[in-house]
Design an enzyme around this catalytic site. Sequence first.
Site, short mmCIF file in Angstrom:
data_model
loop_
_atom_site.label_atom_id
_atom_site.label_comp_id
_atom_site.label_asym_id
_atom_site.label_seq_id
_atom_site.Cartn_x
_atom_site.Cartn_y
_atom_site.Cartn_z
N GLU A 58 -39.48 43.21 -28.73
CA GLU A 58 -38.03 43.92 -29.59
C GLU A 58 -37.58 44.69 -28.74
OE1 GLU A 58 -38.44 45.02 -33.96
OE2 GLU A 58 -39.64 43.49 -34.26
N GLU B 223 -45.81 46.18 -35.31
CA GLU B 223 -45.77 47.76 -35.16
C GLU B 223 -46.61 48.24 -36.38
OE1 GLU B 223 -40.89 47.51 -34.06
OE2 GLU B 223 -41.34 48.16 -36.18
N ARG C 289 -39.13 33.96 -31.52
CA ARG C 289 -40.21 34.88 -31.72
C ARG C 289 -39.78 34.88 -33.38
NH1 ARG C 289 -40.55 40.97 -32.53
NH2 ARG C 289 -41.98 40.91 -34.43
N ASN D 91 -42.55 46.76 -28.51
CA ASN D 91 -41.06 46.94 -29.31
C ASN D 91 -40.81 48.39 -29.14
OD1 ASN D 91 -42.10 44.48 -30.41
ND2 ASN D 91 -41.75 45.09 -32.56
N TYR E 101 -36.63 50.61 -28.46
CA TYR E 101 -35.53 50.78 -28.92
C TYR E 101 -34.58 51.91 -28.19
CZ TYR E 101 -35.85 47.18 -32.53
OH TYR E 101 -36.31 45.87 -32.96
N HIS F 15 -45.59 40.34 -40.34
CA HIS F 15 -44.44 41.40 -40.23
C HIS F 15 -44.08 42.10 -41.19
CE1 HIS F 15 -40.91 42.28 -37.32
NE2 HIS F 15 -40.73 42.79 -38.29
#
Length: 496
Positions: free
Chosen positions: A392, A187, A94, A326, A328, A140
């Site tokens: 992500e 995002e 990606r 995405n 985390y 991005h």
Amino acid sequence: MCLITLYKLAPALMTSAEVANKLPKDFIWGFATASFQIEGSTNVDGRGKSIWDDFSKQPKKTLDGRDGNVATDSYRLWKEDIALLAHYGVKSYRFSLSWSRIIPLGGRNDPVNPKGIAFYSNLIDALLEHGIIPFVTLYHWDLPQALHDRYGGWLNKDEIVQDYVHYAKVCFQAFGDRVKHWLTVNEPWCVSILGYGKGIFAPGRSSDRERSPEGDSSIEPWVVGHSVILSHAYAVRLYREEFRAAQGGQIGIMLNGDWTMPYDDSPQNVEAAQHALDVVIGWFADPIYLGYYPEFMKQMLQERLPEFTPEELKVVKGSSDFYGMNTYTSYFCRAGGDDEFQGFAEYTFIRPDGTPLGTQAHCAWLQDYPEGFRDLLNYIWKRYKLPIYVTENGFAVKDESSKPIEEALQDNDRVNYFKGNTASLKAAVLEDGVDVRAYFPWSFLDHFEWADGYITRFGVTYVDFETQQRYPKESAKFLVKWFGDNVDAGDRKLPG
């Protein structure tokens, strides 16, 4: 180029039970990057400036005072990068396109840069020659500076939607015969809040006059978010109407969002955790997948939340073929916070018994908690009911930049992060029935980490920024072996 031997897998016969305990053979995995974070060569071959070019050069905009002029030099070293990806044995890569490398001034009436088209075309061809599926991000965070100067960029819905859709069309025409997986915007919460609310990302607008000379944090983030949703949606409509029949690809958006849990069982804290999800995820996911803004956001913002016209809403609803996720970390939430951008929920990593949620990363906002990853996968699947691509997921080891290379390569905290999250991924698919189709750890390389400069490292590959040599970390070896062991190879026949 320094390559460390990776674990290789010998073919083996598998029982039907073993196959049943693996991810399906068409499960996609690979690593992810973004153009401004790796390419460098910012003034080479006709590229125009993005909003990050000058912003990152301003004093105190990055933690180490460094910019993206060189990054990991991947505009020049792309062949070596692809060779390393092939060595890792990834199924997919990606990466993002630089809008201002393709259309230097950005606009629908501005010239297209043939050298920019050629660079990405050659990159895509080389990936395919190595059997690597290109997953291509159109945007991005690197808006052409000329569009920001010309009309305010994302603040001007009427102009930016047209220019973004034109840029997308140029990309579909140039690359869509070979690219079957398109990602529209990375995002949008970060685009809106960090760029126009907190002012810590380009273009650095906020109400804080010590940080930003101009901006209005109470209005602009919501305007920008609205523009991003519409730009995404109209680009998807274009692809579906003019390109999908011939090219046969999929297209969707990537939304950031971490799992938020009530600090305890009190109704106020249960509500606060949902409000946090509404603002960080629902702000974008609800209109795109369900056709409306979250009720809590309407109450919180009232007239500050832009409205869709009926015609716009028809284009927005259903405008993603999948859920690009995405994520985390996870947080406990309590009511009574003062941050509108978090839905007035107070975030904490401290459990009620005083212990931390998990291992602390280099960045203050990240601890590992694999149970939360599984919970979020289930929440997204049940709420939006579309296949999930985890685009992500990653971890920055504390103080990794200050360690000798040999020590940094033993990135045990990152290995443990991925051990937990891959186990949660597998459990969500095989035990919970969540339709997850891809997983892209962030990131392929250490790189320019936006406002953190080069201090925070997310790569599974160590980059010596003085020499640009690449060294696989233990986390790369772990992930290569894990996906080799846990994805059905497809070509291994079952006995009898």
